[in-house]
Scaffold this active site. Structure first.
Site: not given
Length: 620
Positions: A223, A339, A370
């Site tokens: 991320s 995601d 994710h």
């Protein structure tokens, strides 16, 4: 210290001399043989001498940068923590580095009421002001984080962490994609390569050297922590040999906007770039007011333009696709096709350009949401090749790995490329039956027909997809599939529409019907892919113009990339609606959108092309 500049053969003898000295004059006892990294089948193996955490050397320091992002008249220093085998001190061993940088290591702001922007307002109008919570910092010294150390230190790596600008004990201001977030890891890498000063304190002059580093650095993270490796790589910094970004945010416009539309990341309705700024701003409390005034309340507020959603130079400066020219670090990208936070286009767009640039690249996609790293063996081979220099042939491995729908993450299927080279676009056309279900067909009958939906954010996408009749969406289904259909690539829609108001949301979902309502349904069972757009931006992403009520406009935009096998027995459905309860602003219900079916077409990337789809539609 000069031994780190010697030939490796000399280092070995220097290490032996150190060992003899320590054996005679120290109460500590160390192994009789020098330890070195070990490799098998092209992968770094755990070495017993490196495995004892009690013998790891851990220390922190500050690296001075070339920027002053908190405007205090001094170059910002980044807080860095090092974890390394004791052999790097007592045996003269030099090892490559795996480096992780993050804005999250020292805590984040609480999710207080009003943190996110209120999405219940009219399009084009500013929402009411939101709350600005303060981060309560968590300082744990001397190390910053324990992530990755148990996986990599025993395999002959040094693990380094740093807090990004304006977070934790790093000086500066967070900018969420600004230049300092690229230059900060660049500076740390230059220190690891002996080209920049590091200091034992945040404001002192006592220097510390990375004498234990080979000057070969790899970065990884997930991320935001996966964005920073890419940011560092776009600087072209020498010594950064390989990166493994996992679900990275590669463009803050693509994260907070879609084709001119203000759109939230999945699960964070009302988040925008200034919300993320508040969320991570854990740095020096004495500097926060200054940083907030300059960065959040001036630069971000003006540039983010939450009223129109238009693309502009502010967003351009936070898009790493346009900063890749200096990049040369070997790239292994990882992402999930489902995601809906950091959407799959983020990795795909970077990977495709890296391939065109000739950068060594691999792409790993899975079918989940994710996060989700590649299999550890794949990461190990990547770092072994580019950091240790072991010729394991990883550059000859398949370029793309995709986890199929029923397979575990550890067993991806290899492919030559993404999209699948055997995929080609198939045009599908709309036959109407609103407010019921229309059909999606291979032949355009060119019959002019207008169908209308009425916006109402009260109904979420899942409910609209399952409804037999509703005025709040239009939906068009293929015949039942007689064979599995493999989609690979980016679907695209060209739609001709009008709006009853000067502004309207436009949302498009591609779904698989009948909808699986079981609580055991797989993430791939229902939603195939999605897309959003602002009809005001039909002619330009940079400049939207108010719609003339009743006038028809044509616009073309992509949905999110995907590689998915739709099983026989299902129907592929195109759903068109206005406000998406999970992602968009919620204007007052009632806006009417009319769609010209004869001038609307869905381009679907089908492996095998039109013939495969035609055969699957045909009756046996």
């Amino acid at each position: 210290m000069i031994y780190h500049k010697l030939h490796p053969f000399s280092i070995k003898f220097f290490g032996i001399a150190c060992y003899i000295f320590l054996t005679l004059f120290s109460s500590k006892v160390y192994p009789q043989e020098l330890a070195y990294p070990e490799f098998e089948n092209g992968e770094a193996q755990e070495v017993k001498a490196f495995k004892d955490p009690g013998k790891w050397i851990r220390h922190d320091l500050w690296v001075e940068t070339d920027f002053d992002s908190d405007a205090d008249g001094k170059m910002d220093r980044m807080h860095v923590a090092v974890t390394r085998p004791y052999q790097t001190d007592y045996e003269g061993l030099k090892l490559p580095v795996i480096y992780i940088s993050s804005p999250y290591f020292t805590g984040v702001a609480p999710n207080v009421p009003g943190l996110f922007w209120d999405v219940k307002h009219e399009l084009g109008k500013p929402p009411k002001e939101r709350a600005h919570p303060e981060v309560k910092t968590i300082y744990k010294r001397p190390h910053i984080s324990d992530s990755h150390i148990r996986e990599w230190v025993p395999r002959g790596y040094i693990v380094v962490h740093s807090s990004s600008p304006g977070t934790g004990l790093s000086q500066g201001a967070p900018t969420v994609g600004g230049k300092n977030e690229s230059l900060a890891p660049k500076a740390v890498i230059e220190w690891l390569c002996g080209r920049r000063a590091g200091y034992t304190s945040i404001d002192g002059n006592e220097k510390v050297e990375a004498f234990w580093s080979t000057g070969k650095v790899g970065m990884t993270g997930t991320s935001y922590n996966g964005t920073i490796p890419l940011a560092a790589a776009t600087t072209g910094v020498e010594g950064l040999e390989a990166i493994i970004p996992i679900a990275p945010n590669t463009s803050y416009y693509h994260y907070y906007r879609s084709n001119g539309l203000v759109r939230s990341p999945g699960g964070y309705l009302g988040e925008d770039i200034d919300v993320l700024y508040d969320f991570i701003h854990s740095g020096d409390t004495a500097m926060r007011a200054r940083n907030n005034a300059r960065i959040r309340d001036k630069e971000m507020r003006k540039g983010m333009d939450r009223e129109t959603g238009d693309f502009n130079d502010f967003w351009l400066g936070k898009d790493y696709l346009y900063q890749m020219e200096p990049m040369k670090a070997a790239l292994l990208m990882s992402h999930g096709f489902n995601d809906w936070n950091v959407m799959p286009e983020h990795s795909n767009r970077i990977y495709q350009k890296a391939v065109k640039m000739g950068i060594p690249s691999q792409l790993y996609y899975h079918q989940d949401g994710h996060g989700g790293p590649p299999p550890f063996s794949m990461m190990n081979r990547w770092f072994t090749r580019y950091l240790h220099g072991i010729e394991n042939g990883v550059e000859n491995d398949p370029k793309v790995w995709i986890v199929r729908e029923n397979d575990p993450h550890e067993k991806p299927t290899p492919y030559e490329a993404f999209p699948n080279p055997d995929a080609s676009e198939v045009n599908l056309y709309l036959n109407g039956n609103a407010p019921g279900k229309g059909s999606l067909v291979l032949v355009n009958n060119n019959i002019e027909r207008i169908e209308t939906l009425e916006d109402n954010y009260s109904f979420d996408g899942a409910a609209l997809a399952q409804a037999e009749h509703t005025d709040h969406r239009l939906i068009y289904l293929t015949p039942e599939l007689k064979e599995d259909i493999h989609l690979s690539g980016t679907a695209e829609i060209t739609i001709k529409l009008s709006s009853s108001k000067p502004a309207a949301n436009l949302s498009v979902w591609l779904v698989s019907l009948p909808w699986n309502t079981s609580n055991k349904a797989k993430i791939t069972d229902n939603i195939i892919t999605r897309g959003w757009a602002d009809p005001q931006n039909h002619a330009s992403e940079r400049k939207g113009k108010p719609l003339k009520p009743g006038k028809f406009y044509s616009m073309t935009f992509p949905l999110q990339p995907d590689d998915q096998i739709i099983p026989k027995g299902q129907k592929i459905a195109l759903m068109i609606f206005s406000s998406d309860k999970e992602f968009t602003v919620w204007p007052e219900p009632g806006t009417k959108i009319a769609v010209d079916l004869g001038s609307t077409v869905l381009k679907l990337p089908v492996v095998g092309g039109p013939k495969v789809l035609e055969n699957s539609f045909s009756q046996p």
